[in-house]
Design a protein around this motif. Sequence first.
Motif, PDB file in Angstrom:
ATOM      1  N   SER A 186     -62.102   9.633  16.899  1.00  0.00           N
ATOM      2  CA  SER A 186     -63.487  10.126  16.938  1.00  0.00           C
ATOM      3  C   SER A 186     -64.496   9.113  16.385  1.00  0.00           C
ATOM      4  N   LYS A 187     -64.005   8.159  15.606  1.00  0.00           N
ATOM      5  CA  LYS A 187     -64.872   7.111  15.061  1.00  0.00           C
ATOM      6  C   LYS A 187     -64.878   5.872  15.943  1.00  0.00           C
ATOM      7  N   GLU A 188     -64.305   6.004  17.146  1.00  0.00           N
ATOM      8  CA  GLU A 188     -64.242   4.884  18.100  1.00  0.00           C
ATOM      9  C   GLU A 188     -63.390   3.740  17.563  1.00  0.00           C
ATOM     10  N   GLN A 189     -62.422   4.077  16.725  1.00  0.00           N
ATOM     11  CA  GLN A 189     -61.517   3.061  16.187  1.00  0.00           C
ATOM     12  C   GLN A 189     -60.219   3.034  16.987  1.00  0.00           C
ATOM     13  N   ALA A 190     -59.600   1.860  17.052  1.00  0.00           N
ATOM     14  CA  ALA A 190     -58.304   1.732  17.715  1.00  0.00           C
ATOM     15  C   ALA A 190     -57.271   2.578  16.976  1.00  0.00           C
ATOM     16  N   VAL A 191     -56.308   3.100  17.725  1.00  0.00           N
ATOM     17  CA  VAL A 191     -55.281   3.972  17.151  1.00  0.00           C
ATOM     18  C   VAL A 191     -53.925   3.268  17.216  1.00  0.00           C
ATOM     19  N   GLU A 192     -53.231   3.203  16.079  1.00  0.00           N
ATOM     20  CA  GLU A 192     -51.915   2.576  16.027  1.00  0.00           C
ATOM     21  C   GLU A 192     -50.813   3.608  16.245  1.00  0.00           C
ATOM     22  N   GLN A 193     -49.765   3.196  16.958  1.00  0.00           N
ATOM     23  CA  GLN A 193     -48.561   4.007  17.129  1.00  0.00           C
ATOM     24  C   GLN A 193     -47.358   3.119  16.839  1.00  0.00           C
ATOM     25  N   ALA A 194     -46.727   3.347  15.704  1.00  0.00           N
ATOM     26  CA  ALA A 194     -45.618   2.493  15.273  1.00  0.00           C
ATOM     27  C   ALA A 194     -44.280   3.053  15.715  1.00  0.00           C
ATOM     28  N   ALA A 195     -43.398   2.157  16.132  1.00  0.00           N
ATOM     29  CA  ALA A 195     -42.028   2.546  16.471  1.00  0.00           C
ATOM     30  C   ALA A 195     -41.192   2.559  15.198  1.00  0.00           C
ATOM     31  N   PRO A 196     -40.139   3.358  15.162  1.00  0.00           N
ATOM     32  CA  PRO A 196     -39.247   3.350  13.991  1.00  0.00           C
ATOM     33  C   PRO A 196     -38.540   2.000  13.880  1.00  0.00           C
ATOM     34  N   ASP A 197     -38.049   1.695  12.691  1.00  0.00           N
ATOM     35  CA  ASP A 197     -37.224   0.492  12.525  1.00  0.00           C
ATOM     36  C   ASP A 197     -36.003   0.598  13.431  1.00  0.00           C
ATOM     37  N   LEU A 198     -35.555  -0.547  13.915  1.00  0.00           N
ATOM     38  CA  LEU A 198     -34.431  -0.561  14.848  1.00  0.00           C
ATOM     39  C   LEU A 198     -33.116  -0.701  14.081  1.00  0.00           C
ATOM     40  N   ALA A 199     -32.966   0.088  13.031  1.00  0.00           N
ATOM     41  CA  ALA A 199     -31.742   0.033  12.231  1.00  0.00           C
ATOM     42  C   ALA A 199     -30.536   0.451  13.067  1.00  0.00           C
ATOM     43  N   ASP A 200     -30.709   1.512  13.846  1.00  0.00           N
ATOM     44  CA  ASP A 200     -29.656   1.955  14.763  1.00  0.00           C
ATOM     45  C   ASP A 200     -30.153   1.720  16.184  1.00  0.00           C
ATOM     46  N   ASP A 201     -29.656   0.663  16.808  1.00  0.00           N
ATOM     47  CA  ASP A 201     -30.142   0.303  18.147  1.00  0.00           C
ATOM     48  C   ASP A 201     -29.198   0.769  19.250  1.00  0.00           C
ATOM     49  N   SER A 202     -28.315   1.726  18.932  1.00  0.00           N
ATOM     50  CA  SER A 202     -27.325   2.164  19.925  1.00  0.00           C
ATOM     51  C   SER A 202     -27.987   2.742  21.174  1.00  0.00           C
ATOM     52  N   TRP A 203     -29.098   3.466  21.001  1.00  0.00           N
ATOM     53  CA  TRP A 203     -29.780   4.055  22.153  1.00  0.00           C
ATOM     54  C   TRP A 203     -30.312   2.970  23.089  1.00  0.00           C
ATOM     55  N   LEU A 204     -30.821   1.880  22.506  1.00  0.00           N
ATOM     56  CA  LEU A 204     -31.366   0.786  23.310  1.00  0.00           C
ATOM     57  C   LEU A 204     -30.246  -0.011  23.962  1.00  0.00           C
ATOM     58  N   VAL A 205     -29.184  -0.249  23.215  1.00  0.00           N
ATOM     59  CA  VAL A 205     -28.019  -0.956  23.757  1.00  0.00           C
ATOM     60  C   VAL A 205     -27.456  -0.188  24.949  1.00  0.00           C
TER      61      VAL A 205
END
Length: 230
Positions: free
Chosen positions: A168-187
Amino acid sequence: RKLKVQDQPVANTVIGLTIHSIAQQIVNTKLELTEAINQLTKLWPSEIFDAQWQSEVQLVEAKNMVTALHAWIQTQSATAIGTELKFKVVHADLDVVLVGHIDLLQQTSTGSFEVVDYKTGSTKPTKAELQEHSQLGIYQLAVSNSEELNPNQAPVSAKLVQIRLRNSKEQAVEQAAPDLADDSWLVNQIQKAKTHLISEDLPARPGAQCRNCKVKTVCPAVPEGDQVAG
């Protein structure tokens, strides 16, 4: 490609490329906001719009996006390592090569790395989708395994910066991904994709991308292409 369908430039894509170019200049040459807006106006692709009024409306929104992005960049305390950074990383365990480019790679005061991806689109992932966000995951995996970018194997985080979908303040919005400690889903995703490519088994999967598809009438995955499957 098989059907020789030629994609025409999509306005939103061209706008996104233009703003990414401005973002690179803001970081690399320390452009002031006025200079960034002037550069945007200079590079503005008015010829891709069907009418002048469309170009004018979109230019106003693009200026707002550049303004929000410029303000976000000014808040960053991390050191910029590179912009529009291309990478080609061999992942030995998966026997694949990860290829792509990063909008902005930063290094924090603690030595960790942060991958930033600017988004100029009209949709954003949900919190649930961020938990297994393939694009951000690939960035984290690539930088984590890059001897050139990350020889000491420092931790790597990644986030989206939404500049069209501002708050609402016309500011950019950040969306952070979780740390890739467990990358089994990506693998698993990478291995599945690799299997499909090697076997040349490429099933059509409907999704949001179908809205602008040029070959719906010959695609068995959507109602328009049912006659093909029959």
